[in-house]
Design a protein around this motif. Structure first.
Motif, short mmCIF file in Angstrom:
data_model
loop_
_atom_site.label_atom_id
_atom_site.label_comp_id
_atom_site.label_asym_id
_atom_site.label_seq_id
_atom_site.Cartn_x
_atom_site.Cartn_y
_atom_site.Cartn_z
N ASP A 124 65.86 -8.06 31.21
CA ASP A 124 65.13 -6.85 30.99
C ASP A 124 65.97 -5.91 32.33
N ARG B 231 71.38 -2.03 31.73
CA ARG B 231 71.67 -0.96 30.96
C ARG B 231 72.74 -1.20 29.85
N LEU B 232 72.59 -0.38 28.89
CA LEU B 232 73.57 -0.55 27.61
C LEU B 232 75.14 -0.99 28.11
N GLU C 200 65.18 3.35 20.84
CA GLU C 200 66.65 3.17 20.59
C GLU C 200 66.59 1.49 20.37
N TRP D 154 69.59 -1.31 19.34
CA TRP D 154 70.87 -1.84 19.20
C TRP D 154 70.83 -3.42 18.63
N LEU E 87 68.13 -5.32 20.64
CA LEU E 87 67.72 -4.90 21.79
C LEU E 87 67.11 -3.66 21.89
N GLU E 88 65.91 -3.31 22.55
CA GLU E 88 65.30 -2.03 22.59
C GLU E 88 65.44 -1.65 23.88
N PHE E 89 65.86 -0.28 23.97
CA PHE E 89 66.16 0.50 25.21
C PHE E 89 65.16 1.53 25.32
N GLY F 165 67.15 4.37 29.10
CA GLY F 165 68.46 3.87 29.41
C GLY F 165 68.60 2.26 29.71
N ARG F 166 67.53 1.74 29.81
CA ARG F 166 67.16 0.34 30.35
C ARG F 166 66.76 -0.42 29.15
N CYS F 167 67.24 -1.87 29.29
CA CYS F 167 66.64 -3.07 27.81
C CYS F 167 65.08 -3.46 28.44
N ARG G 214 64.45 -7.77 24.02
CA ARG G 214 65.32 -8.66 23.28
C ARG G 214 64.63 -9.47 22.23
#
Length: 132
Positions: free
Chosen positions: A71, A74-75, A94, A96, A108-110, A113-115, A118
């Motif tokens: 956790d 960054r992407l 967001e 991916w 992964l959910e952001f 800009g941070r996870c 997952r």
């Protein structure tokens, strides 16, 4: 590094340059900051070029990718680990996705800009027999 810390260091370098060497110190500090930004830009471009050459959303092993994630990543850090660009599942939130050849996937959910979450998904037993 936090953006505020980076900009504070850049301003501190300019101020220190001014007090140490006058306008020549300011020129040196601005040159150093510009060089640092070019290095960061170059790093990101090399990463995206490497990831762009791989098939989109694929990864060698989704399980290994999942174990390397944590956790707060960054992407760009995730793309560096995965070695490919992910497939965007949803815009809000967001999300991916990366998947390996066996059908195992990592989502992964952001947020900001941070996870933040997952998830490892495995194919169902019926899917494997249908594929065979």
């Amino acid at each position: 590094m936090n953006n505020w810390i980076g900009w504070a260091l850049a301003i501190a370098a300019v101020v220190a340059g001014w007090f140490s060497y006058g306008w020549q110190g300011v020129v040196l500090a601005v040159s150093l900051v510009a060089f640092w930004l070019l290095l960061q830009f170059s790093r990101v471009m090399r990463l995206l070029q490497k990831a762009g050459s791989a098939p989109k959303g694929s990864v060698g092993s989704a399980v290994m990718l999942h174990t390397k994630l944590r956790d707060g990543m960054r992407l760009m850090d995730v793309i560096a680990i995965a070695g490919s660009l992910g497939i965007r599942v949803t815009e809000q939130p967001e999300v991916w996705r990366w998947e390996d050849e066996g059908g195992v996937g990592v989502e992964l959910e952001f947020a900001d800009g941070r996870c933040v979450r997952r998830t490892l998904t495995r194919p169902e037993a019926g899917d494997e027999t249908a594929a065979a």
